[in-house]
Design a protein around this motif. Structure first.
Motif, PDB file in Angstrom:
ATOM      1  N   ASN A  80      37.015  18.803  49.554  1.00  0.00           N
ATOM      2  CA  ASN A  80      36.687  18.550  50.959  1.00  0.00           C
ATOM      3  C   ASN A  80      37.856  17.961  51.742  1.00  0.00           C
ATOM      4  N   GLY A  81      39.029  17.858  51.105  1.00  0.00           N
ATOM      5  CA  GLY A  81      40.202  17.318  51.780  1.00  0.00           C
ATOM      6  C   GLY A  81      40.373  15.825  51.629  1.00  0.00           C
ATOM      7  N   GLN A  82      39.472  15.187  50.903  1.00  0.00           N
ATOM      8  CA  GLN A  82      39.534  13.741  50.689  1.00  0.00           C
ATOM      9  C   GLN A  82      40.490  13.414  49.550  1.00  0.00           C
ATOM     10  N   MET A  83      41.342  12.407  49.753  1.00  0.00           N
ATOM     11  CA  MET A  83      42.300  11.997  48.732  1.00  0.00           C
ATOM     12  C   MET A  83      41.783  10.751  48.006  1.00  0.00           C
ATOM     13  N   VAL A  84      41.886  10.752  46.678  1.00  0.00           N
ATOM     14  CA  VAL A  84      41.503   9.603  45.862  1.00  0.00           C
ATOM     15  C   VAL A  84      42.713   9.175  45.035  1.00  0.00           C
ATOM     16  N   MET A  85      43.084   7.896  45.145  1.00  0.00           N
ATOM     17  CA  MET A  85      44.209   7.350  44.386  1.00  0.00           C
ATOM     18  C   MET A  85      43.658   6.570  43.188  1.00  0.00           C
ATOM     19  N   TYR A  86      44.114   6.926  41.989  1.00  0.00           N
ATOM     20  CA  TYR A  86      43.681   6.261  40.762  1.00  0.00           C
ATOM     21  C   TYR A  86      44.833   5.413  40.233  1.00  0.00           C
ATOM     22  N   GLY A  87      44.544   4.149  39.940  1.00  0.00           N
ATOM     23  CA  GLY A  87      45.612   3.292  39.440  1.00  0.00           C
ATOM     24  C   GLY A  87      45.115   1.965  38.930  1.00  0.00           C
ATOM     25  N   ILE A  88      46.061   1.126  38.532  1.00  0.00           N
ATOM     26  CA  ILE A  88      45.774  -0.200  37.981  1.00  0.00           C
ATOM     27  C   ILE A  88      46.141  -1.250  39.014  1.00  0.00           C
ATOM     28  N   ASP A  89      45.179  -2.079  39.378  1.00  0.00           N
ATOM     29  CA  ASP A  89      45.418  -3.227  40.256  1.00  0.00           C
ATOM     30  C   ASP A  89      45.839  -4.392  39.363  1.00  0.00           C
ATOM     31  N   LYS A  90      47.136  -4.676  39.328  1.00  0.00           N
ATOM     32  CA  LYS A  90      47.645  -5.697  38.402  1.00  0.00           C
ATOM     33  C   LYS A  90      47.189  -7.101  38.784  1.00  0.00           C
ATOM     34  N   ARG A  91      46.963  -7.343  40.063  1.00  0.00           N
ATOM     35  CA  ARG A  91      46.522  -8.676  40.488  1.00  0.00           C
ATOM     36  C   ARG A  91      45.128  -8.984  39.971  1.00  0.00           C
ATOM     37  N   GLU A  92      44.262  -7.959  39.958  1.00  0.00           N
ATOM     38  CA  GLU A  92      42.886  -8.149  39.512  1.00  0.00           C
ATOM     39  C   GLU A  92      42.684  -7.690  38.070  1.00  0.00           C
ATOM     40  N   GLY A  93      43.663  -6.936  37.553  1.00  0.00           N
ATOM     41  CA  GLY A  93      43.517  -6.408  36.203  1.00  0.00           C
ATOM     42  C   GLY A  93      42.423  -5.367  36.104  1.00  0.00           C
ATOM     43  N   LYS A  94      42.250  -4.564  37.180  1.00  0.00           N
ATOM     44  CA  LYS A  94      41.168  -3.579  37.207  1.00  0.00           C
ATOM     45  C   LYS A  94      41.706  -2.183  37.480  1.00  0.00           C
ATOM     46  N   MET A  95      40.973  -1.204  36.965  1.00  0.00           N
ATOM     47  CA  MET A  95      41.287   0.202  37.241  1.00  0.00           C
ATOM     48  C   MET A  95      40.528   0.602  38.511  1.00  0.00           C
ATOM     49  N   ARG A  96      41.262   1.074  39.513  1.00  0.00           N
ATOM     50  CA  ARG A  96      40.669   1.362  40.814  1.00  0.00           C
ATOM     51  C   ARG A  96      40.765   2.848  41.155  1.00  0.00           C
ATOM     52  N   ALA A  97      39.749   3.332  41.864  1.00  0.00           N
ATOM     53  CA  ALA A  97      39.777   4.662  42.473  1.00  0.00           C
ATOM     54  C   ALA A  97      39.627   4.441  43.971  1.00  0.00           C
ATOM     55  N   VAL A  98      40.744   4.459  44.675  1.00  0.00           N
ATOM     56  CA  VAL A  98      40.775   4.085  46.092  1.00  0.00           C
ATOM     57  C   VAL A  98      40.712   5.339  46.948  1.00  0.00           C
ATOM     58  N   THR A  99      39.806   5.331  47.930  1.00  0.00           N
ATOM     59  CA  THR A  99      39.660   6.505  48.775  1.00  0.00           C
ATOM     60  C   THR A  99      39.197   6.124  50.168  1.00  0.00           C
ATOM     61  N   ARG A 100      39.390   7.055  51.073  1.00  0.00           N
ATOM     62  CA  ARG A 100      38.871   6.955  52.439  1.00  0.00           C
ATOM     63  C   ARG A 100      37.859   8.075  52.608  1.00  0.00           C
ATOM     64  N   GLU A 101      36.617   7.708  52.941  1.00  0.00           N
ATOM     65  CA  GLU A 101      35.536   8.693  52.968  1.00  0.00           C
ATOM     66  C   GLU A 101      35.751   9.722  54.079  1.00  0.00           C
ATOM     67  N   SER A 102      35.525  10.979  53.741  1.00  0.00           N
ATOM     68  CA  SER A 102      35.692  12.078  54.691  1.00  0.00           C
ATOM     69  C   SER A 102      34.337  12.620  55.107  1.00  0.00           C
ATOM     70  N   ILE A 103      34.226  12.978  56.383  1.00  0.00           N
ATOM     71  CA  ILE A 103      32.974  13.556  56.872  1.00  0.00           C
ATOM     72  C   ILE A 103      32.874  15.040  56.516  1.00  0.00           C
ATOM     73  N   GLN A 104      34.009  15.639  56.170  1.00  0.00           N
ATOM     74  CA  GLN A 104      34.038  17.066  55.843  1.00  0.00           C
ATOM     75  C   GLN A 104      33.502  17.310  54.439  1.00  0.00           C
ATOM     76  N   THR A 105      32.725  18.355  54.278  1.00  0.00           N
ATOM     77  CA  THR A 105      32.204  18.734  52.967  1.00  0.00           C
ATOM     78  C   THR A 105      33.108  19.803  52.359  1.00  0.00           C
ATOM     79  N   SER A 106      32.966  19.995  51.046  1.00  0.00           N
ATOM     80  CA  SER A 106      33.756  21.040  50.391  1.00  0.00           C
ATOM     81  C   SER A 106      33.360  22.417  50.912  1.00  0.00           C
ATOM     82  N   GLU A 107      32.052  22.602  51.239  1.00  0.00           N
ATOM     83  CA  GLU A 107      31.610  23.874  51.794  1.00  0.00           C
ATOM     84  C   GLU A 107      32.232  24.104  53.171  1.00  0.00           C
ATOM     85  N   GLY A 108      32.295  23.017  53.971  1.00  0.00           N
ATOM     86  CA  GLY A 108      32.913  23.124  55.292  1.00  0.00           C
ATOM     87  C   GLY A 108      34.391  23.431  55.197  1.00  0.00           C
TER      88      GLY A 108
END
Length: 320
Positions: A80-108
């Motif tokens: 759907n054009g949405q980007m997801v960044m996967y990585g390690i947050d060293k300050r929190e020691g957590k694995m994050r999947a960071v994204t900005r929600e898109s209104i567009q669907t994959s069908e659209g």
């Protein structure tokens, strides 16, 4: 996202020249700041693209940045054009999947890509060949033919001039989407040859030829190479979204609650100034303390919704 399988690897070179570079600082570029080396993997079924992290990945290859705060494992461009960044947050020691929600669907997105390709073919001077040869610097062994057309962007109204070169030979690479790859790759020819064709070079004059804004991408290689990526261990974290998405609705609700809390606080502080007894002051202070806790709870609920905290209880820990 669970496990994503990608079966095609694309290597390409992107060059750009922009009159306005707001949001991009050249000091973070590595090598030529107007050029990106792109090596990524594609899911031929839905068109999603994975840009790998690591020392030899897209980010370390093209950008100079410190990984003191975290590591980038991968970035996935969803159908759907949405980007997801996967990585390690060293300050929190957590694995994050960071994204900005898109209104567009994959069908659209599929429908939009299909329509844009059809418009390109319809408006490319009756599908006649673009007479200029493939730029000499583009190293492509096959015989290529170019086409040119003007396309308008739905959101901005800009009319961009597209020049695309195809390898004359059909490609055996199979895909279910109208276009697989960023500006180069496999395109479904739905008008001329009715087969999949390789786009080996694309040039976009943004806003037309007089703006000076240009993006060029040349295909270096495309071949089968399967990898998988498991996004299951990564905790989702939102950083906003398009207007109309659930994220923006939650942000509006959060801001409304915070405004209400501030107005209640100001009202209590005015009442406190009018107090003439210690018991009155004590009662107002108690209400202000409860209001502070209520405000902290609203903040924590927002942080949990954004994936920045595990739970409201953990976030509220230490509050009286």
């Amino acid at each position: 996202m669970g496990v994503l399988s990608l079966i095609i690897k694309i290597e390409a070179l992107l060059n750009f020249k922009m009159a306005h570079t707001e949001g991009y600082s050249f000091e973070y570029g590595k090598g030529n700041p107007n050029q990106f080396n792109m090596e990524y993997y594609v899911n031929s079924a839905d068109g999603s693209m994975l840009f790998p992290g690591g020392e030899m990945g897209f980010f370390k290859t093209n950008f100079s940045y410190s990984d003191r705060f975290g590591d980038v494992d991968a970035a996935i461009w969803l159908p759907n054009g949405q980007m997801v960044m996967y990585g390690i947050d060293k300050r929190e020691g957590k694995m994050r999947a960071v994204t900005r929600e898109s209104i567009q669907t994959s069908e659209g997105r599929y429908q939009n890509d299909f329509i844009q390709i059809f418009k390109f073919m319809e408006s490319s001077v009756e599908w006649s060949e673009w007479k200029e040869p493939l730029p000499s610097r583009v190293d492509w062994r096959g015989e290529a033919v170019g086409y040119k057309a003007d396309l308008s962007e739905a959101y901005t109204g800009l009319t961009n001039t597209w020049i695309m070169y195809f390898d004359k030979a059909p490609t055996p690479i199979v895909t279910s989407v109208p276009m697989m790859g960023y500006m180069v790759g496999v395109l479904k020819d739905i008008k001329e040859t009715y087969c999949n064709r390789l786009v080996v070079y694309s040039k976009v004059l943004i806003g037309g030829k007089d703006t000076g804004d240009v993006i060029e991408v040349e295909l270096k290689s495309i071949r089968p190479m399967g990898i998988t990526f498991d996004g299951t261990p990564y905790q989702p974290m939102g950083i906003g979204g398009d207007s109309g998405t659930s994220v923006t609705e939650k942000i509006a609700e959060y801001e409304s609650k915070m405004r209400d809390l501030e107005l209640r606080k100001q009202s209590l502080e005015r009442q406190k100034k009018r107090c003439s007894t210690d018991s009155c002051v004590k009662a107002i202070n108690s209400k202000l303390d409860n209001l502070r806790l209520e405000k902290q709870r609203v903040i924590c609920e927002g942080m949990v919704a954004a994936g920045m905290e595990e739970s409201v209880a953990d976030c509220m820990e230490g509050e009286d």
